[in-house]
Design an enzyme around this catalytic site. Structure first.
Site, PDB file in Angstrom:
ATOM      1  CD  GLU A 135      -2.952  -1.018   2.400  1.00 45.99           C
ATOM      2  OE1 GLU A 135      -4.005  -0.523   2.234  1.00 45.99           O
ATOM      3  OE2 GLU A 135      -2.400  -1.597   3.457  1.00 45.99           O
ATOM      4  CG  ASN A 169     -10.162  -8.719   3.203  1.00 45.89           C
ATOM      5  OD1 ASN A 169      -9.846  -9.371   3.955  1.00 45.89           O
ATOM      6  ND2 ASN A 169      -9.505  -7.296   3.117  1.00 45.89           N
ATOM      7  CG  ASP A 223     -11.539  -6.597   6.207  1.00 50.97           C
ATOM      8  OD1 ASP A 223     -10.820  -7.466   6.032  1.00 50.97           O
ATOM      9  OD2 ASP A 223     -11.028  -5.556   6.550  1.00 50.97           O
TER      10      ASP A 223
END
Length: 314
Positions: A135, A169, A223
């Site tokens: 990220e 996820n 998520d």
């Protein structure tokens, strides 16, 4: 499923809250919940009987830990996703340090900054897990360098099921209807596949629900995910302060469970009767006020979950 009977309680104290708690796995034999703090990195065991939480780090390894799953037929062996590797480790469940037994497989060799994220074991004991990019280096909504894998043993290695993943996820299986559900947080939807329990193959991808349409005014990302005995799925929401409950048959949202903190990361049914929904949360990005980063339990839902599978180490 009346919210009037529902109760949400934090199981962690201030010192036990984490930066990025994830990956809850209920172990029937040990009556314990295992989970991780990806960022710390650390592994945890919540002992249901005595209410204690035990924490450990991995000796000589400081890699981010994406998942943490018991190995079938053992009391002290686990598989973990550590950066781009799946490792076999040993831990007695109480000591402050675990040790690496061996590296089972390495993935995403072309992207050194990638790391493992969520992972679970299918009804046949086969590990499914995914990765995500760095990220700090990429905008993951635009540069999708993660993949999604199936792993049975080191001889055959990790089989890539999907690539160009943003943030791999939530994942769960419906054995009765032979379906597999999967979340790439970046696409903001839940995908559904046909699932073959004999071969562990998934096929015929379609979108079960698109949150950019159902919640067009919200910016949360789906998520972690789990399923109950009735085939109803539960989706944690990053920056959503809620758990979204979906009927996969009707493709309708049937409930939204409010949570006391924004970053709801994952969830798993457990307890002696599988009627407790354990929920992990994150304390990042900072600053986040308590109880962010806590482990919670939800009771009084009036439903039960299903036993989670351990990894079959072939």
């Amino acid at each position: 499923m009346s919210q009037a009977d529902m109760k949400i309680e934090e199981l962690t104290n201030e010192a036990q809250r984490g930066e990025l708690l994830e990956g809850p796995h209920w172990d029937v034999e040990r009556q314990s919940l295992y989970y991780v703090d990806i960022v710390a990195p650390a592994i945890f065991r919540y002992d249901y009987k005595n209410g204690e939480i035990y924490r450990a780090t991995i000796k000589d390894n400081n890699a981010a830990i994406g998942f943490f799953i018991p190995v079938e037929g053992t009391t002290d062996e686990f598989v973990i996703g550590a950066n781009r590797e799946v490792l076999l480790i040993k831990w007695d469940g109480k000591s402050s340090q675990a040790s690496i037994s061996k590296v089972l497989v390495e993935v995403d060799k072309a992207f050194s900054g990638n790391r493992c994220n969520d992972g679970k074991v299918d009804p046949s004991g086969v590990l499914f897990f995914g990765t995500m990019g760095d990220e700090s280096k990429y905008d993951l909504s635009k540069t999708r360098v993660g993949s999604f894998y199936r792993f049975k043993d080191s001889t055959t290695g990790a089989f890539e099921l999907k690539n160009e993943i943003g943030i791999s996820n939530g994942l769960t299986w419906d054995e009765t209807n032979k379906k597999f559900f999967y979340i790439d947080s970046v696409t903001r939807d839940v995908k559904v596949y046909d699932y073959n329990q004999t071969t562990s193959e998934i096929s015929n991808e379609s979108i079960l629900i698109d949150f950019s349409k159902s919640h067009s005014g919200s910016s949360f990302a789906p998520d972690g995910m789990t399923i109950d005995e009735n085939g109803i799925i539960y989706v944690a929401t990053w920056n959503g302060s809620r758990i979204i409950v979906i009927n996969p048959i009707t493709k309708k949202i049937i409930q939204e469970i409010p949570m006391p903190t924004a970053q709801v990361t994952s969830l798993a049914f457990g307890g002696p009767n599988f009627d407790i929904l354990f929920v992990t949360t994150a304390g990042k990005p900072k600053p986040k006020l308590p109880p962010a980063g806590g482990l919670f339990k939800i009771t009084g839902l009036g439903v039960k979950g299903l036993p989670m599978k351990s990894f079959k180490h072939y």
